[in-house]
Design a protein around this motif. Structure first.
Motif, PDB file in Angstrom:
ATOM      1  N   GLU A 212      -6.313   4.257   3.897  1.00 39.94           N
ATOM      2  CA  GLU A 212      -6.409   3.402   5.109  1.00 39.94           C
ATOM      3  C   GLU A 212      -7.084   4.115   6.297  1.00 39.94           C
ATOM      4  O   GLU A 212      -7.726   3.828   6.864  1.00 39.94           O
ATOM      5  CB  GLU A 212      -5.306   2.813   5.517  1.00 39.94           C
ATOM      6  N   GLU A 213      -6.695   5.480   6.446  1.00 38.82           N
ATOM      7  CA  GLU A 213      -7.103   6.075   7.514  1.00 38.82           C
ATOM      8  C   GLU A 213      -8.382   6.342   7.373  1.00 38.82           C
ATOM      9  O   GLU A 213      -9.315   6.359   8.327  1.00 38.82           O
ATOM     10  CB  GLU A 213      -6.276   7.554   7.339  1.00 38.82           C
ATOM     11  N   GLU A 214      -8.961   6.860   6.143  1.00 35.82           N
ATOM     12  CA  GLU A 214     -10.450   7.222   6.099  1.00 35.82           C
ATOM     13  C   GLU A 214     -11.337   5.876   6.291  1.00 35.82           C
ATOM     14  O   GLU A 214     -12.058   6.103   6.775  1.00 35.82           O
ATOM     15  CB  GLU A 214     -10.743   7.524   4.387  1.00 35.82           C
ATOM     16  N   LEU A 215     -10.648   4.726   5.467  1.00 34.32           N
ATOM     17  CA  LEU A 215     -11.591   3.685   5.911  1.00 34.32           C
ATOM     18  C   LEU A 215     -11.548   3.219   7.331  1.00 34.32           C
ATOM     19  O   LEU A 215     -12.501   2.690   7.814  1.00 34.32           O
ATOM     20  CB  LEU A 215     -10.941   2.274   5.067  1.00 34.32           C
ATOM     21  N   GLY A 216     -10.268   3.532   8.225  1.00 35.73           N
ATOM     22  CA  GLY A 216     -10.209   3.038   9.477  1.00 35.73           C
ATOM     23  C   GLY A 216     -11.438   4.147  10.423  1.00 35.73           C
ATOM     24  O   GLY A 216     -12.076   3.339  11.308  1.00 35.73           O
ATOM     25  N   GLU A 217     -11.558   5.378   9.772  1.00 33.77           N
ATOM     26  CA  GLU A 217     -12.393   6.256  10.575  1.00 33.77           C
ATOM     27  C   GLU A 217     -13.967   5.820  10.312  1.00 33.77           C
ATOM     28  O   GLU A 217     -14.602   6.038  11.086  1.00 33.77           O
ATOM     29  CB  GLU A 217     -12.249   7.705   9.912  1.00 33.77           C
ATOM     30  N   LEU A 218     -14.177   5.353   8.881  1.00 38.12           N
ATOM     31  CA  LEU A 218     -15.467   4.974   8.477  1.00 38.12           C
ATOM     32  C   LEU A 218     -15.668   3.742   9.367  1.00 38.12           C
ATOM     33  O   LEU A 218     -17.033   3.704   9.921  1.00 38.12           O
ATOM     34  CB  LEU A 218     -15.484   4.658   7.026  1.00 38.12           C
TER      35      LEU A 218
END
Ligand SMILES: Cc1ncc(COP(=O)(O)O)c(C=O)c1O
Length: 418
Positions: A212-218
């Protein structure tokens, strides 16, 4: 008689077979001929596998080359099909709206609401000819010639072809050693030509799920670049393996992470129906130019010749959205393979999902390494084919016997490299 002259430029190959090549160049298009040449290694793996099976007996060849699920579809699928066939309604095999049946799209929209925050309606859903059909209609809808699509490597082989078909340009970027997104690489790749980022989670070939964190950053990165550009950069998430996950992992929603997003998926893997060609594409209800985009997807479903997704399958999946094959079967296969290869000393990321394992090749040249495995009648695919040189892919959607039978060969091979 006039002797034909060999045209200059691209057509001419400076080989002794130039005349022959010239004649070949007058047949399929240059692009398709190049594709045939590029994909010949896939055919070769398949053909060599068939030859080996004929020579050594099918039981003595361990074929991990294809992602064709070996688990039968759930019993419920057959029950639903029987019910449909035994209760026919007039016109059930006829044309329909290009987006698909309203009833099916309503069921998909309701299903999507169960794990995404958005309020989906059937208007955002197009039923498609598998995930491939979905990718084609999305890219046909959004791409102008020369626009770039950023793809983290390793990636599913067909992406290059699909993007090229719609006159886009694939821009491949590296991921981190654990296959998570590399934001420096993504940022370097963004330019005024960028139209979309294409991700695949759980990933074929690595089995990685982006958290989720990666997708948020993306999402934040794409928002920043979209604002800079004054036009949306789209995020397309290819998710046919969403339900094939292990160890309690779940696949976070990209719709929650970024408004200008699409999900493309199918029932090919989770219901074991790849031959039935059924899936869907969904646009984020919060997308800025939603009306143009959703109408575009419907038109593209028609103009690309799909017209609509298969009628009977649409009716069937309406009742199967919560279903899947028994995922624990694949988890057992993953564990069997990972435990054994790990104990022999192979180096790999333990997959969060899918039915693929992507270990490091034991020599730099992954094609050469795959040939060494072939000597043990173990058929795998070189990582180079997925933009992941130095690795090889094992598709473990095969009978347990195949996995068990291959293990002594895997062990002998690693011993050769010590
Ligand atoms: C990542 C990925 N996307 C798309 C597809 C194509 O799926 P479908 O058969 O539903 O078109 C595959 C098939 O292997 C895949 O692995």
């Amino acid at each position: 008689m006039v002797t034909p002259t060999v045209p200059d430029g691209n057509y001419r190959r400076k080989t002794p077979g130039a005349i022959l090549d010239w004649k070949r160049n007058m047949t399929a298009s240059q692009k398709i001929l190049a594709s045939i040449d590029r994909s010949s290694w896939i055919r070769k793996i398949f053909e060599e596998g068939q030859e080996r099976k004929a020579k050594y007996g099918a039981a003595n060849v361990f074929d991990f080359s294809l992602g064709n699920p070996n688990v039968e579809p759930p019993i419920r699928f057959k029950e639903v099909l029987k019910d449909l066939v035994n209760n026919p309604v007039p016109g059930m095999h006829g044309y329909m709206p290009n987006a698909g049946y309203l009833e099916t799209r309503t069921a998909v929209a309701d299903y999507l609401k169960t794990f995404n925050r958005q309020d989906f309606t059937p208007g955002e859903i197009v039923m498609t000819v598998g995930a491939s059909g979905g990718l084609n209609i999305v890219f046909k809808t959004i791409l102008d010639p020369g626009q770039e699509v950023i793809i983290p490597a390793p990636y599913f082989v067909e992406y290059n072809n699909i993007i090229d078909t719609h006159q886009g340009v694939p821009k491949i970027v590296r991921t981190k050693p654990d296959f998570s997104l590399d934001f420096d690489a993504l940022e370097e790749a963004c330019s005024e030509k960028t139209k979309a980022v294409l991700i695949n989670s759980p990933n074929n070939p690595t089995g990685k799920i982006y958290d989720e964190e990666e997708l948020g950053e993306l999402g934040k990165l794409l928002t920043r670049y979209s604002e800079k550009q004054g036009a949306p950069i789209y995020l397309v998430s290819d998710e046919p393996y969403r339900k094939i996950v292990y160890d309690g992992f779940t696949v976070p929603s990209i719709f929650n992470a970024y408004n200008e997003s699409f999900v493309v998926t199918s029932f090919s893997k989770d219901l074991s129906l790849p031959g039935e060609r059924i899936g869907y594409a969904a646009a984020n209800p919060q997308m800025t130019y939603l009306k143009d985009i959703s109408q575009g997807m419907v038109i593209c479903n028609r103009v690309l010749g799909y017209v609509n997704a298969p009628a009977l399958m649409q009716r069937a999946v309406t009742h199967l959205l919560e279903e899947s094959v028994d995922i624990s079967i694949y988890q057992k296969k993953r564990d069997l393979l990972c435990d054994a290869l790990g104990s022999f000393g192979y180096d790999f990321f333990k997959p969060h999902g899918t039915f693929y394992l992507f270990p490091r090749s034991l020599e730099e040249d992954d094609v050469a390494f795959v040939n060494v495995l072939k000597e043990e009648n173990i058929l795998t695919v070189p990582g180079s084919g997925f933009g992941g040189p130095g690795y090889f892919r094992i598709a473990y959607c095969v009978a347990d016997d195949v996995i068990e039978g291959s293990l002594p060969g895997f062990e002998r091979v690693i011993k050769k490299y010590r």
